[in-house]
Design an enzyme around this catalytic site. Structure first.
Site, mmCIF file in Angstrom:
data_model
loop_
_atom_site.group_PDB
_atom_site.id
_atom_site.type_symbol
_atom_site.label_atom_id
_atom_site.label_comp_id
_atom_site.label_asym_id
_atom_site.label_seq_id
_atom_site.Cartn_x
_atom_site.Cartn_y
_atom_site.Cartn_z
ATOM 1 N N LYS A 63 -23.009 -1.257 -83.381
ATOM 2 C CA LYS A 63 -23.923 -2.389 -83.284
ATOM 3 C C LYS A 63 -23.916 -3.221 -84.435
ATOM 4 C CE LYS A 63 -27.143 0.318 -80.737
ATOM 5 N NZ LYS A 63 -28.159 1.387 -80.695
ATOM 6 N N GLN A 107 -33.134 3.360 -83.756
ATOM 7 C CA GLN A 107 -32.248 4.334 -83.415
ATOM 8 C C GLN A 107 -32.923 5.217 -82.637
ATOM 9 O OE1 GLN A 107 -29.151 3.073 -82.211
ATOM 10 N NE2 GLN A 107 -28.855 5.079 -81.244
ATOM 11 N N ASP A 130 -34.825 -4.013 -77.488
ATOM 12 C CA ASP A 130 -34.523 -2.844 -76.871
ATOM 13 C C ASP A 130 -35.277 -3.140 -75.487
ATOM 14 O OD1 ASP A 130 -32.692 -1.084 -77.449
ATOM 15 O OD2 ASP A 130 -34.034 -0.197 -79.109
#
Ligand code: GUN
Length: 300
Positions: A63, A107, A130
């Protein structure tokens, strides 16, 4: 769905190149990020990694690298696996209020002492790149969303890029997770597919899968989709990624939820693992981060 038949000879499935489509999306995101920077808006992504899970550390590195490619600033926070909820909530609060941070990604998985849903609920919905926050999930349900979850939206991009028609197609999603299966079904429905969701308690999975023009495998089980479960000419999208204890008969140590070699003899289109859905997830995260930066520039 077009069966890839030439004369009387069945052709092997066309392999959908996720790396190439992801490169195209990231290039578009980079151009947009550069345009925003000229207007004084610098997109930034905060990535929070808790603990020392090696797979999560690899994803976080990917990322950060993608941020650099896309002209997006990245901020990394690494917390010890013994962290408590107060510390994590305080960090989320700080990131919510930081104007340099357009998007926040925690995460997953988080250590077991942490209630993941509480942490997600604390993220400002307009920084929730997300699209896991209940507000964003609800907006997806009614088709009025700012962000789409990265893996399902990456899959829709692959389907569109390959010229596969969703309208009227029989779509089967195997798996019902909040991150992939459920939103995937909704996005296919928005594009007018006829959608069936299968899961571990589904009776006769094979016969339902055989009805699919578009089959999305997100069950988290290695090679659960075998050739006899696939309609000739179908598009097969593999979300799984598994590391095998020993190399298979083709010398491969990584596989997906689909038995790639056998299914590619039957399907019309197939995504490889690796190099299919995986690169798209990161590309769509970059896209969401730039969308978040734009949203915040309008809203503040
Ligand atoms: N862990 C595995 N996939 C994901 C993802 O898409 N987002 C987050 N936040 N964590 C993950």
């Amino acid at each position: 769905m077009i069966a890839r038949k030439k004369g009387m000879i069945w052709m092997k499935a066309k392999i959908i190149d996720g790396k190439a489509v992801a490169a195209r999306v990231k290039n578009e995101v980079k151009n947009e990020a550069e345009r925003l920077r000229q207007n004084g808006i610098v997109p930034g992504l905060a990535v929070v990694l808790v603990g020392d899970d090696p797979a999560s550390a690899i994803y976080v590195e990917g990322k950060k690298k993608a941020c650099a490619q896309c002209c997006i600033r990245s901020f990394e926070y690494v917390l010890d696996k013994s962290v408590n909820r107060e510390v994590l909530l305080e960090l989320v609060g700080k990131l919510n209020n930081d104007p340099k941070v357009s998007g926040i990604l925690i995460q997953s998985p988080l250590p077991e002492q942490i209630d993941e849903s509480e942490i997600i609920a604390a993220i400002s919905p307009e920084k929730d790149v997300d699209a896991f926050h209940a507000r964003n999930v609800g907006k997806i349900m009614i088709g009025k969303f700012d962000f789409l979850p990265c893996t399902p939206s990456g899959i829709m991009e692959l389907i569109a890029d390959s010229g596969i028609k969703v309208e009227g197609a029989g779509c089967v999603v195997v798996g019902r997770s909040n991150i992939v299966g459920k939103p995937m079904a909704m996005l296919l429905l928005h594009k007018h597919g006829t959608v069936t969701i299968c899961h571990s308690r589904t009776k006769d999975l094979a016969s339902l899968c055989r009805e699919a023009d578009i089959l999305v495998a997100a069950a988290g089980k290695p090679k659960i989709i075998t050739a006899d479960m696939v309609k000739p000419g179908a598009a097969v999208i593999d979300v799984g990624i598994h590391r095998l204890a020993a190399a298979d008969s083709n010398g491969k140590k990584i596989c997906g939820d689909v038995d790639f070699d056998a299914v590619s003899e039957v399907a019309g289109y197939i995504t490889p693992v690796p190099g299919g859905v995986g690169p798209m997830t990161i590309a769509m995260l970059m896209k969401n981060t730039v969308t978040a930066a734009k949203l915040q520039s309008v809203n503040h």
